[in-house]
Design a protein around this motif. Structure first.
Motif, PDB file in Angstrom:
ATOM      1  N   LEU A   2       0.809  -1.217   0.000  1.00 27.50           N
ATOM      2  CA  LEU A   2       0.000   0.000   0.000  1.00 27.50           C
ATOM      3  C   LEU A   2       0.839   1.262   0.000  1.00 27.50           C
ATOM      4  O   LEU A   2       0.299   2.348   0.043  1.00 27.50           O
ATOM      5  CB  LEU A   2      -0.928  -0.005   1.221  1.00 27.50           C
ATOM      6  N   LEU A  33      -0.485   4.615  -1.159  1.00 24.71           N
ATOM      7  CA  LEU A  33      -1.937   4.794  -1.264  1.00 24.71           C
ATOM      8  C   LEU A  33      -2.459   5.826  -0.268  1.00 24.71           C
ATOM      9  O   LEU A  33      -2.045   5.864   0.869  1.00 24.71           O
ATOM     10  CB  LEU A  33      -2.660   3.465  -1.015  1.00 24.71           C
ATOM     11  N   ARG A  34      -3.411   6.649  -0.762  1.00 25.27           N
ATOM     12  CA  ARG A  34      -4.025   7.680   0.080  1.00 25.27           C
ATOM     13  C   ARG A  34      -5.530   7.671  -0.153  1.00 25.27           C
ATOM     14  O   ARG A  34      -6.005   7.123  -1.136  1.00 25.27           O
ATOM     15  CB  ARG A  34      -3.518   9.074  -0.316  1.00 25.27           C
ATOM     16  N   ARG A  59      -9.334   7.578  -0.843  1.00 27.34           N
ATOM     17  CA  ARG A  59     -10.363   6.581  -1.104  1.00 27.34           C
ATOM     18  C   ARG A  59      -9.778   5.196  -1.350  1.00 27.34           C
ATOM     19  O   ARG A  59     -10.310   4.196  -0.907  1.00 27.34           O
ATOM     20  CB  ARG A  59     -11.176   7.017  -2.323  1.00 27.34           C
ATOM     21  N   ARG A  60      -8.639   5.147  -2.069  1.00 31.73           N
ATOM     22  CA  ARG A  60      -8.065   3.837  -2.403  1.00 31.73           C
ATOM     23  C   ARG A  60      -7.522   3.140  -1.159  1.00 31.73           C
ATOM     24  O   ARG A  60      -7.678   1.942  -0.998  1.00 31.73           O
ATOM     25  CB  ARG A  60      -6.985   3.985  -3.477  1.00 31.73           C
ATOM     26  N   LEU A  61      -6.944   3.925  -0.269  1.00 34.72           N
ATOM     27  CA  LEU A  61      -6.462   3.342   0.987  1.00 34.72           C
ATOM     28  C   LEU A  61      -7.655   2.843   1.815  1.00 34.72           C
ATOM     29  O   LEU A  61      -7.633   1.736   2.359  1.00 34.72           O
ATOM     30  CB  LEU A  61      -5.659   4.368   1.780  1.00 34.72           C
ATOM     31  N   ARG A  62      -8.725   3.658   1.859  1.00 32.05           N
ATOM     32  CA  ARG A  62      -9.908   3.258   2.632  1.00 32.05           C
ATOM     33  C   ARG A  62     -10.512   1.977   2.076  1.00 32.05           C
ATOM     34  O   ARG A  62     -10.958   1.120   2.819  1.00 32.05           O
ATOM     35  CB  ARG A  62     -10.953   4.387   2.669  1.00 32.05           C
ATOM     36  N   ALA A  63     -10.505   1.830   0.733  1.00 32.79           N
ATOM     37  CA  ALA A  63     -11.047   0.611   0.118  1.00 32.79           C
ATOM     38  C   ALA A  63     -10.256  -0.610   0.592  1.00 32.79           C
ATOM     39  O   ALA A  63     -10.831  -1.660   0.892  1.00 32.79           O
ATOM     40  CB  ALA A  63     -10.998   0.721  -1.403  1.00 32.79           C
ATOM     41  N   GLN A  64      -8.927  -0.456   0.681  1.00 35.80           N
ATOM     42  CA  GLN A  64      -8.093  -1.569   1.150  1.00 35.80           C
ATOM     43  C   GLN A  64      -8.374  -1.877   2.615  1.00 35.80           C
ATOM     44  O   GLN A  64      -8.412  -3.035   3.027  1.00 35.80           O
ATOM     45  CB  GLN A  64      -6.608  -1.234   0.960  1.00 35.80           C
ATOM     46  N   ARG A  83     -11.516  -3.764   2.788  1.00 38.68           N
ATOM     47  CA  ARG A  83     -11.297  -5.165   2.369  1.00 38.68           C
ATOM     48  C   ARG A  83     -10.698  -5.974   3.533  1.00 38.68           C
ATOM     49  O   ARG A  83     -11.124  -7.082   3.803  1.00 38.68           O
ATOM     50  CB  ARG A  83     -10.353  -5.197   1.165  1.00 38.68           C
TER      51      ARG A  83
END
Ligand SMILES: Nc1ncnc2c1ncn2[C@@H]1O[C@H](COP(=O)(O)OP(=O)(O)OP(=O)(O)O)[C@@H](O)[C@H]1O
Ligand SMILES: [Mg+2]
Length: 256
Positions: free
Chosen positions: A134, A137-138, A140-145, A148
């Protein structure tokens, strides 16, 4: 009309490769020297043909030294076979260079070893996130991870332990985290080596049930190595090894 449907099914079956395929795989290891000083080799796996589809739970059984872990290592691309091919979602691992093979392993193959090799300083949730590379990553994409990771921990029954460190967990709980971590990258193939050997019977059963469940739900091709014949009953496919060879299903494993 029936004929058309059958023909279509046949075509689909033929054109879609299994998620994991081993074709005539042979693995040897150096094994000291012959009496005349020439190098001796030991064959750990020979003429191995294996096909496991998505959603299928395959169990590998066999005595100690029969080649079970070797089969998983070669399927994971950790060991390159001397002969034969290993295909993951149709891509031949044996034809790839080291870098592409490592990439493919990270993305398409989840591995769970006997001893959960969790990182001692990281929380349960971070064990999963670190797998996802990661780095930058920042937002929205970090939050998606993170979502998950939370979903997977929920699925393996570990949501309430997300902030704990590995030494604060039982062996069975660590193995659950290990399974969630292996599934994080949405692999096509899940390879599991003796996940239950350190656990008592009931905990072992519930780990195997968890593996069967995620195999179906996440549509992953799972191969689990075990010493325990009992788990053959949970399998869609049983692969019995003896001296590095896969036995015919008709051959009796007892006293053979
Ligand atoms: N790195 C290695 N170097 C040399 N020989 C090896 C190596 N790994 C495995 N072998 C040999 O290959 C054979 C198969 O080993 P493997 O670890 O696959 O067996 P296994 O069925 O997993 O056994 P166990 O149930 O004890 O884990 C054995 O004879 C073993 O000694
Ligand atoms: Mg082994």
């Amino acid at each position: 009309m029936t004929t058309t449907a059958t023909a279509r099914t046949d075509r689909t079956t033929r054109s879609a490769p299994s998620a994991l395929q081993l074709e005539a795989v042979r693995v040897t290891y150096p094994d000291g020297r012959e009496a005349d000083g020439s190098p001796r080799i030991a064959t750990a796996l020979d003429s191995a043909d294996v096909a496991v589809d998505r959603g299928e739970f395959a169990v590998v059984l066999g005595p100690s030294g029969s080649g079970k872990s070797t089969l998983l290592s070669v399927a994971a691309g950790l060991v390159v076979p001397e002969q034969g091919r290993v295909l993951v979602d149709g891509t031949d691992l044996t034809a790839l260079g080291e870098r592409r093979r490592t990439e493919l392993r990270r993305e398409r193959i989840g591995v769970v070893f006997q001893q959960p090799n969790l990182l001692p300083a990281l929380s349960v949730a971070d064990q999963l996130l670190v797998t996802g590379h990661l780095g930058g990553l920042r937002g929205r994409r970090l939050r998606a991870q993170q979502e998950r990771a939370a979903e997977l921990l929920e699925r393996v029954g570990m949501a309430e332990y997300a902030r704990r460190l590995p030494h604060e967990l039982s062996g069975g709980q660590r193995q659950r985290v290990n399974i969630a971590r292996a599934l994080f990258t949405r692999p096509a193939v899940l390879l599991v080596d003796e996940p239950t050997s350190a656990l008592d019977h009931d905990r072992a059963r519930s780990i195997v049930q968890l593996l069967v469940g995620v195999t179906r739900e996440l549509s992953v091709a799972t191969v689990m190595v075990t010493h325990d014949d009992e788990f053959a009953a949970d399998a869609d496919q049983v692969i019995r090894l003896r001296d590095g060879r896969i036995m015919d299903p008709q051959e009796s494993p007892v006293g053979a």
